[in-house]
Design a protein around this motif. Structure first.
Motif, mmCIF file in Angstrom:
data_model
loop_
_atom_site.group_PDB
_atom_site.id
_atom_site.type_symbol
_atom_site.label_atom_id
_atom_site.label_comp_id
_atom_site.label_asym_id
_atom_site.label_seq_id
_atom_site.Cartn_x
_atom_site.Cartn_y
_atom_site.Cartn_z
ATOM 1 N N ARG A 335 -2.285 -13.138 11.928
ATOM 2 C CA ARG A 335 -1.165 -13.295 12.848
ATOM 3 C C ARG A 335 0.171 -13.171 12.111
ATOM 4 N N ILE A 336 0.268 -13.810 10.924
ATOM 5 C CA ILE A 336 1.517 -13.744 10.166
ATOM 6 C C ILE A 336 1.822 -12.298 9.781
ATOM 7 N N ASN A 337 0.808 -11.598 9.291
ATOM 8 C CA ASN A 337 1.034 -10.199 8.895
ATOM 9 C C ASN A 337 1.330 -9.317 10.102
ATOM 10 N N GLY A 338 0.668 -9.608 11.198
ATOM 11 C CA GLY A 338 0.941 -8.820 12.399
ATOM 12 C C GLY A 338 2.364 -9.003 12.897
ATOM 13 N N ASP A 339 2.886 -10.226 12.740
ATOM 14 C CA ASP A 339 4.235 -10.523 13.229
ATOM 15 C C ASP A 339 5.332 -10.113 12.247
ATOM 16 N N HIS A 340 5.045 -10.149 10.930
ATOM 17 C CA HIS A 340 6.142 -10.067 9.970
ATOM 18 C C HIS A 340 5.986 -9.029 8.858
ATOM 19 N N ALA A 341 4.808 -8.515 8.608
ATOM 20 C CA ALA A 341 4.630 -7.655 7.439
ATOM 21 C C ALA A 341 5.369 -6.330 7.606
ATOM 22 N N PRO A 342 6.188 -5.961 6.595
ATOM 23 C CA PRO A 342 6.785 -4.617 6.631
ATOM 24 C C PRO A 342 5.685 -3.566 6.473
ATOM 25 N N ILE A 343 5.997 -2.344 6.879
ATOM 26 C CA ILE A 343 5.026 -1.259 6.709
ATOM 27 C C ILE A 343 4.796 -1.039 5.218
ATOM 28 N N GLY A 344 3.515 -1.050 4.832
ATOM 29 C CA GLY A 344 3.176 -0.774 3.439
ATOM 30 C C GLY A 344 3.089 -2.006 2.562
ATOM 31 N N ARG A 345 3.412 -3.194 3.120
ATOM 32 C CA ARG A 345 3.322 -4.391 2.287
ATOM 33 C C ARG A 345 3.039 -5.610 3.173
ATOM 34 N N PRO A 346 2.117 -6.488 2.769
ATOM 35 C CA PRO A 346 1.832 -7.657 3.598
ATOM 36 C C PRO A 346 2.896 -8.737 3.426
ATOM 37 N N ALA A 347 3.003 -9.578 4.421
ATOM 38 C CA ALA A 347 3.801 -10.791 4.255
ATOM 39 C C ALA A 347 2.992 -11.838 3.500
ATOM 40 N N VAL A 348 1.671 -11.810 3.700
ATOM 41 C CA VAL A 348 0.731 -12.658 2.958
ATOM 42 C C VAL A 348 -0.385 -11.759 2.453
ATOM 43 N N SER A 349 -0.513 -11.660 1.136
ATOM 44 C CA SER A 349 -1.631 -10.918 0.539
ATOM 45 C C SER A 349 -2.772 -11.903 0.339
ATOM 46 N N TYR A 350 -3.781 -11.791 1.184
ATOM 47 C CA TYR A 350 -4.886 -12.752 1.200
ATOM 48 C C TYR A 350 -6.059 -12.197 0.406
ATOM 49 N N GLN A 351 -6.539 -12.977 -0.583
ATOM 50 C CA GLN A 351 -7.611 -12.528 -1.473
ATOM 51 C C GLN A 351 -8.767 -13.523 -1.394
#
Length: 749
Positions: A335-351
């Protein structure tokens, strides 16, 4: 089997199995602070060993050596892994000890498996430890092990370290079998915790639930019966990391380049915020993501400039609570990445995977902020690893006040992770901290971490154990035969032939389980007529004395055996001795020690009443009154009554310093006369002027005889179980054959 000066006992061995291309198994040292600490300690002793599970359900491999350590694998079945490890350890204890963040589950089958597994670990440790050695037990999975070791090996020093928090007494009191757990821990000489508050919680639980005397951090543990009281020390020993290894990695040019490369892969953000955790509900990952998402929603953080990396190492994925947590975390990240991630980079890189030590260090070096916001944690070494990875004196640590590391790392930004607003403010403070302030804080943090590494932690614990540990002295009870093992039948027959040729011999035996089967109705038991006849006939041969040594009262033993006066009857585990035949010297018996006086009679009356009260709470349990003892019988108990009644009786025993307490097979005997079967047999052997003696027994009460066996004596355990006896018969039905063979051999003289 060789024995060792220092034995480490932990749920897992310090190695992992790796299958080679040819199908062979290679053992590779596991990463982790405990393994690193113990490796350094092992180098300081002549002989060290490690007892633990090898990681795969089923049969355990034979003991082996790896990296200079002797390793003793403990087998766990698939069901035991499910109930002991995933169940009681991680479904009951883990959530309870972490402030009930999720509800603990209580299942009696889990407890039963926990007891069985702890007993197996303890037996392995007992067998591997040299006389006067040291045993160091680790963590919440093995809290019963110290007491189990203590009962078998009073000669050793025992330490226990709890790597997770110990809860306040109000929470701990919810635990079924809570007193058994406390007594298990109190088998140690030294009980170590991460924080002083954990040690305080432990001694408070001991005072409140057991009623034992507590003087600050010293607990006085009453002995059972005539055993002396012991003192147990509880103290905090905050664990640390291998700072030298981390420092060496930070100086590696390849690793420095890898840290720079990570920033490039993320698009050279202005700030990188890092979270590193096992995927566990105690780590506060959901709270952290909630705070991060709100900061993005508020516009306080620009996802074009700042990125968050969340490493969530897989953990206990067969446990429902952990599977549910993973679903929730991954949904939130999406949800966070869907709402806030710029194109080409996540807002949260989840590993959701594991990183090796090199990659993890590179992540620490690349990150501007490290979030360690556990809701409850014993220590949390991520905080110390991050500090040790920053020789550049840059970076900011945001640390939960509920992690043990907060007691030491006071220069971090301390935060209450339950307060989302406070957590958001702490993150913004960290992101905007000037370099000079970062340097000042990091200098303080690094001084603490570098001066107190994991090797110093281990040395401090063992030094304290050396100073407080007070082994009972003497020699440990030998264990000559394990489980169902034993010398061959030919070896036993050879020893029996040599014994039969001895001029003057004493032949002695227990009754129940040896000369008669063990049945629920003790009054209906019938002795093996062939075995009893062989004993009667043996008394007719010159130089042979015969005795029956039983836990039954003298009157009861006589009624069930109907032996002639030529056979000596010894009842109540040696407290009652019948008439001796003329050829034996009655003068060697200490009659005064076996005399009942008024104080002893009053004490026995009180014991009988208390045991009667215990029996009334557990259907099928009954109390037998003997002339000098009272016995709690649990053989006919219903359900779990036998275990619970025995537990209550042994707890009561700690209040009776002048009473001989003897736990046996489904019995606990309280004798107001201080004697045992071993002392009784020694007196009988002197009275008979025997050159050697034979003793047959099946019970733990017979071990007091087996330990006395000399070079020419013959000690025979009937049935399975660890024993100090030199030989073993498979079961009660084999006894008559042995006695018949002895009779035939004696006839030929």
């Amino acid at each position: 089997m060789p024995t060792h000066d220092l034995v480490i006992v932990a749920n897992r061995l310090p190695v992992d199995a790796r299958t080679l291309p040819d199908g062979a198994t290679e053992w590779v040292t596991s990463p982790g602070g405990l393994v690193t600490a113990m490796e350094s300690v092992m180098r300081t002793v002549d002989s060290g060993a490690w007892v633990g599970w090898h990681g795969t359900p089923g049969q355990a491999p034979e003991p082996f050596a790896a990296d200079g350590m002797h390793l003793y694998p403990v087998p766990l079945s698939e069901q035991e892994v499910s109930r002991y490890y995933e169940g009681f350890s991680n479904g009951t204890l883990w959530p309870l000890y972490h402030d009930v963040i999720v509800d603990p589950e209580f299942h009696r089958t889990w407890w039963d498996a926990y007891v069985r597994a702890n007993r197996r670990f303890a037996q392995a440790a007992v067998s591997a430890t040299a006389p006067g050695g040291t045993i160091w037990v680790h963590d919440y999975q093995l809290q019963l092990v110290p007491e189990l070791i203590r009962s078998a090996r009073p000669d050793v020093r025992i330490g226990f370290f709890n790597h997770i928090p110990f809860p306040p007494v109000e929470l701990f009191s919810q635990l079924p079998k809570r007193n058994q757990v406390l007594r298990g821990l109190l088998g140690a000489d030294l009980v170590g915790f991460q924080r002083e508050s954990d040690a305080m919680n432990f001694v408070a639980a001991v005072r409140h639930l057991l009623g034992y005397q507590v003087d600050q951090y010293t607990v006085t543990v009453p002995g059972i019966g005539s055993e002396p009281a012991r003192q147990v020390t509880a103290r905090s020993f905050p664990i640390s990391i291998d700072t030298a290894a981390v420092s060496a990695l930070t100086e590696d040019p390849a690793l420095q380049e890898r840290a720079a490369e990570l920033r490039r892969e993320l698009g050279e953000p202005a700030k990188i915020v890092l979270g590193v955790d096992r995927l566990d509900y105690t780590k506060g990952i959901r709270h952290r993501l909630k705070a991060w998402g709100e900061l993005l929603d508020d516009g306080s953080i620009d996802p074009h400039d700042t990125v968050m990396i969340q490493v969530a190492t897989p953990s206990r994925e067969r446990v429902d609570a952990y599977r549910q947590l993973r679903d929730e975390v991954e949904l939130t990240v999406g949800r966070i990445n869907g709402d806030h991630a710029p194109i080409g980079r996540p807002a949260v890189s989840y590993q959701h995977r594991s990183f090796d030590r090199r990659d993890m260090t590179a992540l620490y070096m690349a990150s501007d902020v490290c979030l360690v916001t556990a809701l409850r944690d014993g220590m949390n070494l991520v905080a110390k690893e991050y500090v040790a990875s920053r020789p550049d004196l840059r970076g900011v640590l945001v640390l939960s006040e509920f992690a043990g590391a907060a007691d030491e790392l006071r220069a971090a930004i301390l935060v209450n992770p339950h307060d989302i607003d406070e957590l958001k403010a702490a993150i913004l403070q960290a992101l905007n901290m000037p370099e000079e302030e970062q340097e000042q804080a990091m200098l303080s943090l690094r001084r603490q971490v570098l001066d107190h590494d994991v090797q110093a932690w281990a040395r401090a614990f063992l030094a304290e154990l050396e100073s407080v540990g007070a082994p009972g002295g003497g020699t440990p009870a030998p264990v000559r035969l394990l489980g169902e093992d034993g010398p061959s039948r030919d070896a036993l027959e050879g020893a029996l032939a040599a014994f039969a040729r001895t001029p003057r011999i004493l032949v002695a035996s227990d009754f129940d389980g040896v000369l008669a089967p063990i049945i629920a109705d003790r009054d209906a038991v019938q002795g093996d007529p062939t075995a009893l006849a062989a004993l009667r006939e043996l008394t007719e041969h010159a130089g042979v004395s015969v005795a029956l040594v039983s836990g039954r009262s003298l009157e009861d033993l006589d009624r069930h055996t109907r032996m002639p006066s030529s056979v000596v009857l010894v009842g109540s585990h040696g407290a009652e001795v019948g008439a001796l035949p003329p050829e034996m010297n009655a003068g060697v018996l200490d009659a005064a020690a076996l005399t009942m006086d008024e104080p002893r009679q009053a004490l026995l009356d009180s014991i009988t009443r208390t045991l009667g009260a215990i029996a009334r709470k557990h259907p099928g349990v009954d109390v037998e009154r003997k002339p000098m003892a009272a016995v709690l019988h649990t053989r006919s108990a219903r359900g779990r009554g036998a275990v619970n009644a025995t537990e209550a009786a042994l707890e009561y025993a700690r209040s009776l310093p002048d009473v001989k307490v003897t736990p046996g097979k489904e019995v606990v005997e309280f004798s107001v006369v201080q004697t045992d079967k071993g002392a009784a047999l020694t007196a009988l052997a002197r009275a008979a002027a025997a050159d050697a003696w034979l003793y047959l027994g099946d019970d733990v009460t017979d071990e007091s005889v087996f330990v006395l066996g000399g070079e020419h004596d013959l000690t025979v355990k009937v049935g399975p179980g660890d024993t100090a006896a030199a030989f073993r018969l498979p079961g009660q039905g084999d006894v008559s054959g042995l006695l018949d063979q002895l009779l035939r051999l004696r006839r030929t003289l």
